[in-house]
Design an enzyme around this catalytic site. Structure first.
Site, mmCIF file in Angstrom:
data_model
loop_
_atom_site.group_PDB
_atom_site.id
_atom_site.type_symbol
_atom_site.label_atom_id
_atom_site.label_comp_id
_atom_site.label_asym_id
_atom_site.label_seq_id
_atom_site.Cartn_x
_atom_site.Cartn_y
_atom_site.Cartn_z
ATOM 1 N N GLU A 74 -0.817 5.050 21.047
ATOM 2 C CA GLU A 74 -0.979 4.704 19.627
ATOM 3 C C GLU A 74 -1.378 5.901 18.777
ATOM 4 O O GLU A 74 -0.802 6.120 17.717
ATOM 5 C CB GLU A 74 -2.030 3.603 19.434
ATOM 6 C CG GLU A 74 -2.218 3.307 17.946
ATOM 7 C CD GLU A 74 -3.208 2.227 17.604
ATOM 8 O OE1 GLU A 74 -3.967 1.780 18.480
ATOM 9 O OE2 GLU A 74 -3.224 1.841 16.428
ATOM 10 N N ASP A 94 -2.935 2.164 24.734
ATOM 11 C CA ASP A 94 -3.771 1.896 23.566
ATOM 12 C C ASP A 94 -5.203 2.228 23.985
ATOM 13 O O ASP A 94 -5.800 1.512 24.788
ATOM 14 C CB ASP A 94 -3.646 0.433 23.134
ATOM 15 C CG ASP A 94 -4.293 0.189 21.786
ATOM 16 O OD1 ASP A 94 -5.165 0.984 21.384
ATOM 17 O OD2 ASP A 94 -3.926 -0.808 21.132
ATOM 18 N N ILE A 96 -8.138 2.181 22.480
ATOM 19 C CA ILE A 96 -9.035 1.067 22.155
ATOM 20 C C ILE A 96 -8.215 0.032 21.402
ATOM 21 O O ILE A 96 -7.749 0.300 20.288
ATOM 22 C CB ILE A 96 -10.235 1.490 21.266
ATOM 23 C CG1 ILE A 96 -11.079 2.566 21.955
ATOM 24 C CG2 ILE A 96 -11.094 0.262 20.924
ATOM 25 C CD1 ILE A 96 -12.268 3.053 21.106
ATOM 26 N N ASP A 97 -8.005 -1.116 22.018
ATOM 27 C CA ASP A 97 -7.395 -2.218 21.288
ATOM 28 C C ASP A 97 -8.540 -3.045 20.723
ATOM 29 O O ASP A 97 -9.396 -3.525 21.477
ATOM 30 C CB ASP A 97 -6.498 -3.071 22.181
ATOM 31 C CG ASP A 97 -5.758 -4.105 21.356
ATOM 32 O OD1 ASP A 97 -5.079 -3.707 20.396
ATOM 33 O OD2 ASP A 97 -5.895 -5.297 21.646
ATOM 34 N N THR A 99 -10.016 -1.818 17.443
ATOM 35 C CA THR A 99 -10.848 -0.765 16.826
ATOM 36 C C THR A 99 -11.782 -1.331 15.758
ATOM 37 O O THR A 99 -12.921 -0.873 15.632
ATOM 38 C CB THR A 99 -9.953 0.359 16.252
ATOM 39 O OG1 THR A 99 -9.320 1.002 17.357
ATOM 40 C CG2 THR A 99 -10.750 1.400 15.480
ATOM 41 N N ASP A 228 0.095 -2.412 22.260
ATOM 42 C CA ASP A 228 -0.767 -3.605 22.255
ATOM 43 C C ASP A 228 -0.373 -4.557 23.382
ATOM 44 O O ASP A 228 -1.196 -5.319 23.872
ATOM 45 C CB ASP A 228 -0.621 -4.387 20.942
ATOM 46 C CG ASP A 228 -0.959 -3.577 19.712
ATOM 47 O OD1 ASP A 228 -2.042 -2.976 19.689
ATOM 48 O OD2 ASP A 228 -0.127 -3.545 18.774
#
Ligand code: 2AM
Ligand code: CA
Ligand code: CA
Ligand code: CA
Length: 283
Positions: A74, A94, A96-97, A99, A228
């Site tokens: 990402e 990703d 940190i999914d 954020t 995601d």
């Protein structure tokens, strides 16, 4: 189950080690919030130095171990750039999914690392470093939470289901009021169809994980990206779940939308009730 590549187990093992290290980074930053928050496209689109550091650490580690592998991450995909998706082993990341959850110290976040080979989903690692829930799956080998097998529910009807459908707040901004109307009308239709409850956790990966372990029965979302969905998709499929385009046609990892469910019957019932967007996401 056959591997598509002779070193696939090694790929998974190396990735898992890196995700565990990444988890410590995220946990430290969560407990001592010094992270700088930057706004990307709008006030609903955030990135922190932790997102960037975690993605760099994962890509550096994996590319050192596997120099010929490709990456779709990402925070490395610069705004609007066309994503190149090839047959090569590809890590879809990703860092940190969730954020917004991270910035607001809501403990529902996930580090997501998925692997495709020949464009097929092969492995998924979804780790919430705050609650220390680690979800892993390799295609054909089952889905696990901290090493224990997980499975979707058996729900086949809306009226015994807890559903998840986010409002897609990012898309509201990108597409104006029309989007908000569609999201609201879809949630309203599900409520009118007699759904038992609605939940949304602020992380697409955690929403999919909730379906994977049978807590939630289905999840529909427009506007998502491959990072995601890739890792949690492997967990979901290995947990016995199904994945479609919200219209009911085949799921496409690059298609920016998903309808996942415990059973095909439930997915089709939900699909038949949705207003389907003529969806051209801008970002
Ligand atoms: P992120 O935290 O990695 O940005 C809730 O905000 C969920 O939607 C999160 O999983 C978030 O991922 C994701 N998300 C981010 N941008 C989005 C967009 N444009 N459309 C839909 N979902 C998005
Ligand atoms: Ca983001
Ligand atoms: Ca995300
Ligand atoms: Ca993210």
């Amino acid at each position: 189950a056959e591997f598509l590549h002779p070193d696939e187990q090694k790929f998974f093992d190396v990735a898992l080690g890196l995700v565990q290290t990444a988890g410590r980074l995220v946990r430290d930053a969560f407990d001592t919030p010094t992270s700088v928050v930057m706004i990307k496209s709008s006030s609903t689109d955030l990135v922190t130095e932790t997102d960037q550091a975690v993605e760099k650490m994962l890509i550096d580690g994996l590319s050192k171990a596997f120099p010929d592998h490709k990456f779709i991450g990402e925070e490395s995909v610069s705004g609007g750039a066309k994503i190149e998706f090839t047959d090569a082993p590809t890590w879809i990341i990703d860092p940190i999914d969730g954020t917004t959850n991270f910035v607001h110290r809501i403990p529902m976040i996930a580090i997501c690392v998925g692997l495709t080979i020949k464009k097929q989903l092969r492995a998924g690692i979804v780790f919430n470093p705050i609650t220390r829930e680690l979800y892993t799956a390799q295609t054909g080998r089952g889905a696990f939470k901290n090493g224990f097998p997980i499975h979707v529910s058996n729900n086949k009807t809306i009226n015994t289901s807890v559903l998840c459908a986010s409002m897609g707040i990012h898309n509201v901004k990108a597409m104006g009021g029309k989007w908000l109307e569609m999201a609201q009308s879809n949630i309203r239709k599900q409520i009118e169809a007699g759904v038992r409850g609605h939940r949304s956790f602020g992380s697409a990966a955690i929403n999919m994980i909730m379906v994977s372990q049978g807590c939630v029965d289905a999840y529909v979302e427009y506007g998502l990206h491959a990072w995601d969905m890739a890792a949690p998709a492997v967990v979901l499929l290995e947990a016995g779940g199904v994945m479609f385009d919200p219209s009911g046609s085949d799921f496409n990892l690059m298609g920016r939308k998903i309808l996942c469910a415990a059973t095909k019957e439930l997915a089709m019932e939900i699909s038949s009730k949705l207003t389907h967007a003529d969806f051209e996401p801008e970002a």
